[in-house]
Design an enzyme around this catalytic site. Structure first.
Site, PDB file in Angstrom:
ATOM      1  N   ASP A  47       0.940  -0.597   0.073  1.00 25.81           N
ATOM      2  CA  ASP A  47       0.082  -0.159   0.296  1.00 25.81           C
ATOM      3  C   ASP A  47       1.069   0.813  -0.027  1.00 25.81           C
ATOM      4  OD1 ASP A  47      -1.874  -2.029   0.209  1.00 25.81           O
ATOM      5  OD2 ASP A  47      -2.715  -1.347   1.954  1.00 25.81           O
ATOM      6  N   GLY A  69      -7.229   5.013  -8.854  1.00 21.77           N
ATOM      7  CA  GLY A  69      -7.868   5.762  -9.353  1.00 21.77           C
ATOM      8  C   GLY A  69      -7.559   5.321 -10.942  1.00 21.77           C
ATOM      9  N   ASP A 111     -13.438  -4.769  -1.857  1.00 20.89           N
ATOM     10  CA  ASP A 111     -12.876  -4.112  -0.226  1.00 20.89           C
ATOM     11  C   ASP A 111     -15.092  -4.976   0.459  1.00 20.89           C
ATOM     12  OD1 ASP A 111     -10.338  -4.039   0.008  1.00 20.89           O
ATOM     13  OD2 ASP A 111     -11.237  -2.324  -1.725  1.00 20.89           O
TER      14      ASP A 111
END
Ligand SMILES: *[C@@H]1O[C@H](CO)[C@@H](O)[C@H](O)[C@H]1NC(C)=O
Length: 549
Positions: A238, A328, A399
């Site tokens: 991450d 993104g 998620d």
């Protein structure tokens, strides 16, 4: 000697260029048809659909020069779709003619009892055996594994004996995984993504030291029951900027990446290392893939300036396994113009990414798909990227968080029975998809999301679970098994790994193709090598570390 790269503009050729440079060779891109006949050696990599590759060769006027070049006897190497175009055609794009150098048609894998695409590491069994057996020919070592990613392949048959260099078994199917005859050598797998074992193949081609004498061939047939497909271990990073503006790898508990403010600490972003260095360490420790996630990607930023592009460029100089980038990947407005998700993805691929991972936007795309009575528009990020770069290039990152219910009739959503009841004794829960880094729950469950994305052409599911993230208590086996059975594409288990046993457990109990971890690798609590050693003890096939060049 001039080595040319035959690039028709699709996919990640940076890794191949980096691999060739690392071996000490220069490589020039073919710009026009006449370059092809100037070359002393040609490498032709390919990704995406067979039809797109052939259409591009035709449009650029490359078909006749390639045929002439091959007829001239100079060395030619094709990779993946670059190998498939050597055949007469492909079921992927019926009606489009291949180069027809090799007889046969490329066929789709059946997904009766295995995930398709065939994505991961598998062996290549040498069928053209030399008297000096036991050595690498063309750099291929029959006892190691190479990285494959494809849904179509040429089934092995006796008729292809003269061309078949190696075969590979995937599930119940045996296919041609490399071909060789005279000056032509092609691999279905990706040497540039197969660690140092793959670089040795490229070096053998570039140096001409193939250790292969075509006057002394003994032909073998494939060994029956020889499926050596491995389970993949993926390290996830991450990435975000800390308050000083430096890029750091971070990891949160339930998606909160700041230290608890107490005493001296003011709640800084947890710093677990620098992305490029960490990725290199994981490659050397035997990670089979590396995933970078931009966890602050909901803001807009000029496309060319994204720091992640530089991370990818630098990582792909030293890391020769597949790289995925997430965060993104959607239409963005920056510098007063709009870039489509396809353009954003293309920028990442050119910088060294092999796959892009779509998170929140996949949820919005799935919602629209259901609102539109499951009629694909052809315009979503999933469809446009999968069409141009192939299904395998599109990963859906899910998620979810649990919503407990007492009985299945309490919700319209797909529920999964829990082995451990919820806080109020609830026996069931449904898994709610979230967006914006887990901040917002939507009226969509995991099953709805993954089946919609599969139908739209996604090639892999990266399955997280917010309730498990950072707990070190093991993967969410119920969710993972349920999702694995709902789709035919590969599934990566994520969230919750804390010990080596959690990896064997998730493979044995759910049948997933890959398992991902982050924090335990960053903090060196559980080394990748220990995970693999444990899996080997459990008779689960995994790739070893191979750092000899
Ligand atoms: C992540 O995305 C945001 C928004 O586009 C951008 O501002 C940031 O620089 C990106 N981070 C990296 C590491 O690319």
């Amino acid at each position: 000697m001039s080595v040319y790269l035959l690039d028709y503009g699709a996919g990640n050729v940076r890794s191949l260029l980096n691999a060739v440079n690392k071996l000490g060779y220069d490589i020039i891109s073919v710009k026009e048809p006449s370059d092809i006949l100037k070359a002393d050696k040609i490498i032709f990599p390919g990704v995406g659909a067979f039809g797109c590759a052939m259409d591009a060769l035709v449009a650029k006027g490359y078909v006749e020069p390639i045929k002439q070049y091959i007829a001239s006897g100079k060395p030619f190497m094709g990779i993946c779709v670059g190998m498939q175009t050597m055949f007469e055609g492909s079921d992927e794009t019926p009606g489009v003619k291949g180069l027809g150098i090799v007889p046969g048609i490329v066929k789709k894998f059946n997904s009766d009892n295995k995930a398709v695409p065939h994505m991961g590491w598998n062996e290549a069994e040498l069928l053209k055996v030399q008297p000096k057996d036991g050595q690498e020919s063309f750099g291929i070592n029959p006892s190691t594994v190479y990285y494959f990613v494809h849904s179509y392949a040429v089934p092995y048959s006796e008729a292809l004996k003269e061309w078949t260099f190696t075969t590979t078994q995937y599930g119940d199917e045996v296919f041609v995984s490399s071909i060789q005859r005279d000056n032509v050598f092609c691999t279905q797998f990706h040497p540039e993504k197969s660690g140092f074992a793959g670089l040795r193949i490229l070096r053998s081609f570039l140096s001409g030291q193939t250790n292969f004498d075509d006057k002394e061939i003994l032909y073998k047939t494939p060994t029956p029951g020889h499926d050596c497909f491995t389970k993949r271990i993926i390290a996830c990073l991450d990435v975000r900027a800390n308050d000083m503006g430096d890029l750091v790898v971070t990891k949160g508990d339930q998606y909160d990446v700041r230290e608890k403010p107490d005493g001296d600490s003011k709640g800084d972003v947890r710093n677990l290392g620098k992305p490029v260095e960490l990725a290199k360490r994981y490659f050397e420790e035997g990670a089979d893939e590396i995933t970078f996630l931009n966890i602050t990607s909901f803001r807009n930023c000029p496309l060319g300036d994204l720091p992640m592009l530089e991370v990818l460029r630098r990582t792909s100089e030293t890391v020769f396994v597949p790289l995925t980038i997430g965060g993104g990947i959607r239409d963005i407005v920056a510098d007063g113009r709009t870039y489509s998700a396809l353009e954003v993805a293309g920028t990442y691929f050119r910088s060294g990414a092999d796959k892009v991972s779509i998170g929140s936007d996949a949820v919005y795309i799935a919602e629209e798909y259901y609102a539109n009575n499951r009629v694909p528009t052809g315009k979503t990020a999933i469809e446009t990227i999968a069409n141009a770069y192939g299904a395998q290039a599109v990963v859906i990152s899910v998620d979810p968080k649990r919503v407990y219910v007492n009985s299945p009739s309490d919700t319209t959503h797909h529920v999964i029975k829990q082995s451990t009841p919820g806080p109020n004794g609830e026996e069931y829960c449904w898994y709610q998809c979230t967006v914006k880094g887990g901040r917002e729950g939507r009226d969509l469950d995991v099953r709805q999301l993954v089946t919609a994305c599969e139908a739209l052409g996604a090639g892999e599911i990266l399955l997280n679970c917010m309730d498990k993230d950072g707990t070190n208590s093991g993967y969410d086996l119920e969710l993972i098994a349920d999702t694995r059975s709902a789709v035919r594409i590969p599934v990566i288990a994520s969230s919750g790994a804390g010990r080596v046993e959690h990896f064997s457990e998730v493979f044995e109990k759910t049948g997933v193709e890959a398992a991902l971890a982050a924090g335990i690798f960053h903090r060196k609590e559980v080394p990748i090598a220990a995970v693999k050693e444990h899996l080997r003890e459990k008779q689960i096939h995994v790739r070893g570390v191979d750092l000899t060049l």
